[in-house]
Scaffold this active site. Structure first.
Site, mmCIF file in Angstrom:
data_model
loop_
_atom_site.group_PDB
_atom_site.id
_atom_site.type_symbol
_atom_site.label_atom_id
_atom_site.label_comp_id
_atom_site.label_asym_id
_atom_site.label_seq_id
_atom_site.Cartn_x
_atom_site.Cartn_y
_atom_site.Cartn_z
ATOM 1 N N ARG A 1 0.222 27.487 14.561
ATOM 2 C CA ARG A 1 0.296 26.430 15.560
ATOM 3 C C ARG A 1 0.543 25.110 14.830
ATOM 4 O O ARG A 1 0.254 24.974 13.640
ATOM 5 C CB ARG A 1 -1.004 26.347 16.361
ATOM 6 C CG ARG A 1 -2.275 26.138 15.533
ATOM 7 C CD ARG A 1 -3.503 26.117 16.420
ATOM 8 N NE ARG A 1 -4.752 26.048 15.644
ATOM 9 C CZ ARG A 1 -5.963 25.968 16.190
ATOM 10 N NH1 ARG A 1 -6.087 25.943 17.519
ATOM 11 N NH2 ARG A 1 -7.054 25.917 15.440
ATOM 12 N N THR B 1 -13.663 18.532 6.282
ATOM 13 C CA THR B 1 -12.717 19.422 5.609
ATOM 14 C C THR B 1 -12.271 18.887 4.263
ATOM 15 O O THR B 1 -12.104 19.636 3.297
ATOM 16 C CB THR B 1 -11.484 19.649 6.502
ATOM 17 O OG1 THR B 1 -11.903 20.088 7.797
ATOM 18 C CG2 THR B 1 -10.551 20.680 5.893
ATOM 19 N N ASP C 1 -6.264 28.865 10.890
ATOM 20 C CA ASP C 1 -5.501 27.780 10.241
ATOM 21 C C ASP C 1 -5.589 27.876 8.725
ATOM 22 O O ASP C 1 -5.782 26.875 8.030
ATOM 23 C CB ASP C 1 -6.020 26.415 10.704
ATOM 24 C CG ASP C 1 -5.909 26.207 12.201
ATOM 25 O OD1 ASP C 1 -5.059 26.857 12.833
ATOM 26 O OD2 ASP C 1 -6.674 25.396 12.750
ATOM 27 N N GLN D 1 -14.861 24.869 8.357
ATOM 28 C CA GLN D 1 -13.760 24.775 7.404
ATOM 29 C C GLN D 1 -14.305 24.983 5.996
ATOM 30 O O GLN D 1 -15.313 24.379 5.624
ATOM 31 C CB GLN D 1 -13.059 23.422 7.503
ATOM 32 C CG GLN D 1 -12.307 23.198 8.807
ATOM 33 C CD GLN D 1 -13.127 22.507 9.868
ATOM 34 O OE1 GLN D 1 -14.358 22.437 9.769
ATOM 35 N NE2 GLN D 1 -12.469 21.972 10.891
ATOM 36 N N TRP E 1 -0.293 21.313 13.910
ATOM 37 C CA TRP E 1 -1.514 20.511 13.795
ATOM 38 C C TRP E 1 -1.143 19.073 14.136
ATOM 39 O O TRP E 1 -0.521 18.384 13.346
ATOM 40 C CB TRP E 1 -2.097 20.623 12.393
ATOM 41 C CG TRP E 1 -3.314 19.779 12.151
ATOM 42 C CD1 TRP E 1 -4.184 19.280 13.082
ATOM 43 C CD2 TRP E 1 -3.804 19.333 10.881
ATOM 44 N NE1 TRP E 1 -5.177 18.550 12.480
ATOM 45 C CE2 TRP E 1 -4.970 18.567 11.132
ATOM 46 C CE3 TRP E 1 -3.373 19.508 9.566
ATOM 47 C CZ2 TRP E 1 -5.699 17.965 10.102
ATOM 48 C CZ3 TRP E 1 -4.102 18.921 8.543
ATOM 49 C CH2 TRP E 1 -5.254 18.158 8.813
ATOM 50 N N ASP F 1 -9.318 27.591 7.034
ATOM 51 C CA ASP F 1 -8.732 26.556 6.161
ATOM 52 C C ASP F 1 -8.731 26.947 4.685
ATOM 53 O O ASP F 1 -9.083 26.148 3.819
ATOM 54 C CB ASP F 1 -9.461 25.222 6.338
ATOM 55 C CG ASP F 1 -9.206 24.575 7.684
ATOM 56 O OD1 ASP F 1 -8.544 25.206 8.525
ATOM 57 O OD2 ASP F 1 -9.652 23.444 7.898
#
Length: 433
Positions: free
Chosen positions: A356, A202, A292, A236, A358, A259
């Site tokens: 959520r 990432t 995310d 990602q 991380w 991401d």
């Protein structure tokens, strides 16, 4: 983890329970407003508790966590109306005042010629600019702004995937030697190009990446063009990554899937750090993704931003936010005066998640209270459409799969390390549209 799919009856029962807990409105209402204290699965702040969650509090301190500096950063609008930019990027050099055809070339020139702390402006003429843009640590205050009438008219684009190999990264990012050892951002490129692992991960998947303080973007689009060219698995694909302090985005569009926006804190070596503040203010902007897609450790305020969750990649899960705030730090992400929406694949389905935590770095140990990151986020004074799970809007933590647990105790500590720190206040939730 996978999303929970309710039968029609179970969904109705769950909706009835959450509406009763959040104000007593019926499922036939067009919208409802969750109210204090909410439920364990959907905790809500009181007006008194919400008083501390303002931009002023989020931006009150900079410097190191151990020795915070009370500098009270107050972002002001990015005004480019009277700017005469020394650096102008356009599709053709010499046309419409263009001094460069590559944004990275203009950044390199600006850094070499302006080593001080006077703000430097780079004007981007309408067009699509294919390639990465890296701004190194220690750069002077830098503003990149689009010269079009709309942010859609200036696009920075490249397809990067966290799962690609370093060799593929080199071929994609530096096919013609755009990055050279003498360049200011060479070390950023080289850290990714020489990775020893099978994939770049990432941290190297960003199209635009700034490690500098006082970095600004206005009136442009950054897109990681990987988009729907890959399957629904782990890919990602960061559009924008920022690591510096006092970052500002205004009238910006960030597009990707997983991401999209990495608003983070790291060091020059591209390593996660846990010792200092990185603040960011994002205003009047649009962010799109599926998993995310707003994540990181920075202290960030999102003001009048639309977060749009899309189903086009076929992802089985959807999460907007994934903060990994340090447990001792009271402020992570703040969302105010904003909209959370979904496309036709989600709207009315109530299955996407608001976000959520991380639990970054805790894959082997699991969540360790007081040691592992415990993401902090408040969504307030905002509208949430019918794309999002009504009864359980928060998912289990990324990395550890720690179940979400909201604190609804009458004497609750909002930073209790044994509970999640994901909250709402004064949100309007649409039940159907």
């Amino acid at each position: 983890m996978s999303l929970t799919h309710y039968s029609g009856l179970a969904a109705a029962v769950s909706m009835s329970l959450i509406l009763t807990a959040c104000g007593g409105q019926t499922p036939n209402s067009a919208r409802f407003q969750p109210v204090f204290p909410g439920t364990v699965s959907r905790p809500v702040l009181s007006a008194q508790e919400a008083g501390r969650f303002t931009p002023q509090h989020y931006f009150a301190h900079g410097g190191e966590y151990a020795k915070p500096v009370a500098d009270g950063w107050t972002p002001t609008p990015i005004d480019t109306s009277r700017v005469t930019a020394a650096y102008v990027v356009g599709p053709r050099a010499g046309v419409a005042g263009a001094t460069h055809t590559s944004i990275q070339q203009a950044v390199n020139a600006a850094l070499r010629q302006h080593p001080g702390q006077t703000r430097v402006y780079i004007k981007l003429l309408p067009g699509t600019y294919t390639g990465t843009v890296y701004v190194p640590e220690g750069a002077p205050p830098l503003t990149l702004f689009g010269a079009g009438d709309r942010p859609e008219q200036v696009v920075v684009s490249l397809a990067l995937d966290s799962m690609m190999s370093p060799a593929d990264y080199r071929a994609r990012v530096n096919p013609h030697g755009q990055y050279q050892p003498a360049d200011p951002a060479w070390y950023m490129y080289n850290a990714c190009a020489t990775k020893a692992g099978a994939t770049i991960n990432t941290t190297c998947s960003a199209v635009m990446w700034s490690q500098s303080n006082d970095f600004q973007l206005k009136n442009l689009t950054v897109v990681n063009a990987l988009l729907d060219t890959v399957d629904s698995g782990t890919h990602q694909a960061v559009a924008l990554r920022t690591d510096g302090d006092r970052v500002q985005l205004e009238n910006v569009r960030l597009l990707s899937r997983q991401d999209t926006f990495f608003v983070n804190t790291s060091d020059r070596q591209n390593s996660y750090v846990t010792d200092h503040y990185s603040r960011a203010y994002i205003k009047d902007s649009y962010i799109e993704g599926d998993v995310d897609y707003v994540f990181g450790r920075a202290t960030a305020v999102f003001d009048r931003v639309r977060f749009h969750t899309v189903s086009s990649r076929g992802s089985k899960e959807a999460y907007v936010f994934a903060p990994d705030s340090i447990p001792s730090v009271k402020y992570g992400f703040l969302v105010i005066n904003s909209q959370l929406t979904g496309d036709n694949g989600y709207r009315g389905a109530q299955k996407a998640k608001l976000g959520r935590a991380w639990d970054q770095g805790a894959k082997q140990t699991g969540y360790l209270p007081g040691k592992t990151a415990n993401g902090q986020l408040v969504i307030r004074d905002s509208t949430i459409d019918s794309s999002y799970d009504l009864a359980n809007p928060w998912g289990a933590a990324a990395t550890t799969d720690r179940p979400f647990k909201g604190n609804i105790s009458p004497q609750r500590d909002l930073d209790d390390i044994h509970f999640n720190r994901l909250w709402e206040y004064n949100t309007q939730v649409l039940l159907h549209e």
